[in-house]
Design a protein around this motif. Sequence first.
Motif, short mmCIF file in Angstrom:
data_model
loop_
_atom_site.label_atom_id
_atom_site.label_comp_id
_atom_site.label_asym_id
_atom_site.label_seq_id
_atom_site.Cartn_x
_atom_site.Cartn_y
_atom_site.Cartn_z
N ILE A 47 2.99 -0.61 -6.15
CA ILE A 47 3.20 -0.04 -5.11
C ILE A 47 1.51 0.51 -5.21
N GLY A 48 0.60 0.27 -4.58
CA GLY A 48 -0.51 1.08 -4.81
C GLY A 48 -1.95 0.93 -4.65
N LEU B 229 -4.15 -6.16 -3.11
CA LEU B 229 -4.21 -5.37 -1.37
C LEU B 229 -5.61 -4.77 -1.08
N GLY B 230 -6.72 -5.73 -1.95
CA GLY B 230 -8.14 -5.87 -1.57
C GLY B 230 -9.28 -5.99 -2.33
N LYS B 231 -10.35 -5.92 -1.94
CA LYS B 231 -11.57 -5.13 -2.73
C LYS B 231 -13.23 -4.49 -2.57
N ALA B 232 -13.57 -3.76 -3.33
CA ALA B 232 -14.79 -2.72 -3.30
C ALA B 232 -16.24 -3.01 -3.76
N ARG C 185 0.72 -1.05 -0.16
CA ARG C 185 0.31 -0.52 -0.39
C ARG C 185 0.57 1.68 -0.10
N MET C 186 0.37 2.66 -0.71
CA MET C 186 1.11 3.76 -0.55
C MET C 186 0.93 3.87 0.58
N GLY C 187 2.34 4.73 0.72
CA GLY C 187 2.40 5.48 2.28
C GLY C 187 2.85 4.40 2.97
N SER C 188 2.74 3.04 3.35
CA SER C 188 2.77 2.04 4.32
C SER C 188 4.22 1.65 4.20
N ASP C 189 4.66 1.80 5.34
CA ASP C 189 6.02 0.57 5.67
C ASP C 189 6.57 -0.69 5.41
N VAL C 190 7.51 -0.50 4.11
CA VAL C 190 7.40 -2.46 3.70
C VAL C 190 8.73 -3.23 3.80
#
Length: 313
Positions: free
Chosen positions: A96-97, A178-181, A27-32
């Motif tokens: 990254i997304g 990274l997920g769903k919606a 995820r963008m903005g996270s620590d990887v």
Amino acid sequence: LRWGSIFYCCVFLCLCLLPVARNQYERMGSDVTMQCGSLDNDASVSWKVNGTDVRAQHRLEGPRLILTEVNLGHNGLYSCFQNPHGERRDTIFLHIGISPREPTVTCRSNTYPKGFYCSWHQLYATYIPTTFEVDVQHNQRSLEVQKDSVHKNRCHVRFPEVFSSFPYKVNVTAVNALGKASTMISFEESSIVKPDPPERVTATPIRLNPRRLEVSWHSPATWPDIDNFPLKYFLRYRPLIRDQWQHVELSDSTSHTITDAYAGKEYIIQVAAKDTEIGTWSDWSVAVHATPWIEDPLPITSTTEGDFPTGRL
């Protein structure tokens, strides 16, 4: 030739022995955190991204590389090498997304009564591959969904029955690593009927009639059964010198004579269509321009100086 063959075989074997890059989505903005293969926690490694040393803000914890507050600039191919001999032990393609949000979904029937189509899109980019799952329900059963061959975010559904009182429920789910919606919409058959605009609109002047224009058009080719499901039409026209449109609604005719045009003024003309009983009006057709008949001016005859009095005595 023999040595050449041996050389290429060696190159091929070396390539085959290189670690295959694996994908890692974050995820963008996270620590990887990226783990160098299955090395122990006390292993000493070095990292490169796209073949050069990692310059972004990071820290090393044994075989792990930790990047802080990642953004799109962190995308790339990361490779780790075990010290002291520099043997490559792992390759990671970092993507990254963001996770998807609820997609915007619309459905429309421009081929009534055959079926309808639904289209969808994301309001915000996810920056990583995102797929869509579509489920259509009618009268407590799932309908077959056919993906569009041209538009990747569109599908087609056949009406299981005409004049049905049961609503249709369409659920579209956006899915990525990274997920769903999901978004679910419900509608009745009659509310989504909207023809395509009329086609081949023409407007021609009428000889010796300086205030008339003959307008004709064809029903949209996508409307499959014009005899049993007739269309009505809405004509609008105005001279280019004015902003106000004039309107005429026609029951089933595909032509109309404008009788109140301004002589000698260029007109802009468009037509819309609608099922005679249900649905909404189509978009306007492509605009056409026409000018009513103008009488040819009389030819100017040439004159000579001798045709006029000179005023001399």
